[in-house]
Design an enzyme around this catalytic site. Structure first.
Site, PDB file in Angstrom:
ATOM      1  N   GLY A 184      -0.657  -6.074  -8.069  1.00 51.65           N
ATOM      2  CA  GLY A 184       0.616  -7.101  -7.214  1.00 51.65           C
ATOM      3  C   GLY A 184       0.015  -7.871  -6.816  1.00 51.65           C
ATOM      4  CB  THR A 185      -2.797 -10.407  -6.321  1.00 47.30           C
ATOM      5  OG1 THR A 185      -3.013 -10.069  -4.997  1.00 47.30           O
ATOM      6  CG2 THR A 185      -2.688 -11.770  -5.919  1.00 47.30           C
ATOM      7  CB  SER A 194      -0.155  -2.885  -7.222  1.00 43.58           C
ATOM      8  OG  SER A 194      -1.859  -2.708  -6.570  1.00 43.58           O
ATOM      9  CG  HIS A 212      -5.510  -0.240  -5.724  1.00 38.84           C
ATOM     10  ND1 HIS A 212      -5.176  -0.890  -4.732  1.00 38.84           N
ATOM     11  CD2 HIS A 212      -4.441  -2.093  -5.995  1.00 38.84           C
ATOM     12  CE1 HIS A 212      -5.266  -1.810  -4.058  1.00 38.84           C
ATOM     13  NE2 HIS A 212      -4.494  -3.212  -5.152  1.00 38.84           N
ATOM     14  CB  CYS A 243      -6.057  -8.685   1.762  1.00 36.80           C
ATOM     15  SG  CYS A 243      -5.332  -6.827   0.678  1.00 36.80           S
TER      16      CYS A 243
HETATM   17  N1  PLP Z   1       1.754  -6.937  -1.677  1.00 33.68           N
HETATM   18  C1  PLP Z   1       0.923  -6.293  -0.974  1.00 33.68           C
HETATM   19  C2  PLP Z   1       2.275  -6.151   0.389  1.00 33.68           C
HETATM   20  C3  PLP Z   1       0.456  -5.283  -0.662  1.00 33.68           C
HETATM   21  O1  PLP Z   1       0.302  -4.078   0.161  1.00 33.68           O
HETATM   22  C4  PLP Z   1      -1.174  -5.255  -1.530  1.00 33.68           C
HETATM   23  C5  PLP Z   1      -2.817  -5.344  -2.012  1.00 33.68           C
HETATM   24  O2  PLP Z   1      -2.828  -4.227  -0.159  1.00 33.68           O
HETATM   25  C6  PLP Z   1      -0.814  -6.807  -2.621  1.00 33.68           C
HETATM   26  C7  PLP Z   1       0.511  -7.459  -2.254  1.00 33.68           C
HETATM   27  C8  PLP Z   1      -1.396  -7.330  -3.366  1.00 33.68           C
HETATM   28  O3  PLP Z   1      -1.497  -6.137  -4.382  1.00 33.68           O
HETATM   29  P1  PLP Z   1      -3.140  -5.674  -5.184  1.00 33.68           P
HETATM   30  O4  PLP Z   1      -4.510  -5.498  -4.183  1.00 33.68           O
HETATM   31  O5  PLP Z   1      -3.079  -4.623  -6.282  1.00 33.68           O
HETATM   32  O6  PLP Z   1      -3.254  -7.260  -5.797  1.00 33.68           O
END
Ligand code: PLP
Length: 380
Positions: A69-70, A197, A199, A323
């Site tokens: 997702g990031t 994402s 996971h 995070c």
């Molecule tokens: N965006 C949101 C709303 C999230 O909750 C998260 C992860 O917690 C992410 C992005 C980031 O995704 P990833 O952990 O796959 O990098």
């Protein structure tokens, strides 16, 4: 132990592991290789792309696989903003995930962009009129998350996308937390870019996808061999892509029934927690919210201490987004919602996936009451 931190991550589902296993072992090829082993991997990748596209209601060519997702958020924001010649202005909200906020900050620091943060109400919703007022002739991109990862509020994305389009502005949405709970048809949502994402929906960590509409111009962030139509170089994570497609299929299966059951279980849980701890309150919107998230503030406590007490009682939860964990800062989301800092520090988020039964969830409320009373009696 009951795991109520699904918004942080979820276990890989058996069907997903079984789907990806061959591509980690016998079918290990590189999709760019011109021999049978490579061609088999290329076919698996194409099928996975078609699977994710069917989940999102788009064309396979509109899907770019990412490392999560990031990266999907980074590519959407930096990639689309830097390729759009309209100007250097971004519209977003103060409750986005760090992946969005930091990408916007990068554009401000390194590329002279300016940003307008649309305010959110105490319930986490942004008002369409505030969003419309933030749009400018030089706005290159708007980014508003579909569902918030801390309080679970779901935004009226289709309405916001229509407003952005009136001015020819593309809208990106971070659907990482909405995945598995909300239908993600990009045409119904009206969005131009959407991040997911793996996971969070039963695929492994380290794989995600970005939908980008048609031929929307995008500046790649990762340069190299030109994979993913030049949008994201690097040998493809074939097993990860297969896993994401398998998890997406499961996420779409029986969605209305799953949502109905989870919503009822959530509402029972919320009522039971509020009965156990009368001065607690639920954060986020009362109804426009994810079925699998309930976050509370417990005045007079400290969220981190409540977590520890809960863990001693066999309940794993979170004080906010994983995070941001480790940082001592109060949640930027709750601060943006107008919570004073001391109250924001008392937040505990419970989030669950389809494997948690209503009975398990109901059994957690008394433990929450005990944990909060234990903290209060210590005067923490
Ligand atoms: N965006 C949101 C709303 C999230 O909750 C998260 C992860 O917690 C992410 C992005 C980031 O995704 P990833 O952990 O796959 O990098």
């Amino acid at each position: 132990m009951i795991y109520l931190d699904a918004a942080a991550t979820s276990p890989v589902r058996r069907e997903v592991l079984e789907a990806m296993w061959p591509y980690l072992t016998g079918e290990f090829g590189n999709p760019s290789s011109h021999h049978a082993v490579g061609e088999s991997a290329a076919r698996a990748l194409a099928d996975a792309r078609a699977g994710v596209a069917s989940w999102l209601g788009c064309r396979a060519s509109e899907i770019t696989f990412t490392s999560g997702g990031t990266e999907a958020d980074n590519l959407a924001i930096k990639g689309i903003a830097l390729a759009n010649p309209r100007g250097r202005h971004i519209v977003t909200t103060p409750i986005e995930h760090e992946a969005v906020l930091e990408s916007v900050d990068y554009l401000v620091r390194m590329h002279g962009f300016s940003v307008t943060f649309v305010p959110v109400g105490r319930d986490g919703l942004i008002a369409a009129s505030d969003f419309a007022a933030a749009l400018r002739p030089d706005t290159t991109l708007a980014s508003v998350m579909l569902a918030n990862n801390e309080v679970g509020t779901v935004q009226p994305i289709a309405e916001l996308a229509a407003l952005a389009h009136e001015h020819g502005i593309p809208l990106h949405t971070d659907a990482v937390q909405a995945a598995g709970w909300l239908p993600l048809d990009v045409h119904t949502l009206g969005v131009d870019a959407l991040s997911v994402s793996g996971h969070k929906i039963g695929a492994p960590k380290g794989v995600g996808a970005l939908y980008m509409r048609g031929r929307i111009p995008v500046e790649p962030l990762i340069h190299g061999g030109g994979q993913e139509r030049g949008r994201r170089s690097g040998t493809e994570n074939v097993a990860g892509a297969v896993a994401l497609a398998a998890a997406a299929r499961l996420a779409a299966e029986g969605l209305p029934e799953r949502v109905e059951a989870a919503t009822a279980a959530r509402d029972t849980f919320v009522a039971a927690v509020l009965q156990e701890v009368p001065d607690a309150s639920l954060t986020g919107h009362a109804t426009s919210r994810l079925p699998g998230t309930a976050s509370f503030v417990f005045p007079g406590t400290n969220g981190e201490s409540v977590l520890l007490e809960l863990e001693r009682r066999g309940v794993v939860s979170s004080s906010g987004s994983a995070c941001a964990a480790g940082s001592e800062d109060a949640s930027h989301v709750l601060l943006a919602l107008g919570y004073p800092e001391d109250l924001a520090r008392t937040a505990v988020r419970f989030s669950w996936g389809p494997e948690v039964t209503p009975a398990q969830l109901a059994a957690v409320a008394p433990a929450v009451g005990d944990a909060v009373r234990a903290i209060a009696s210590l005067g923490q």
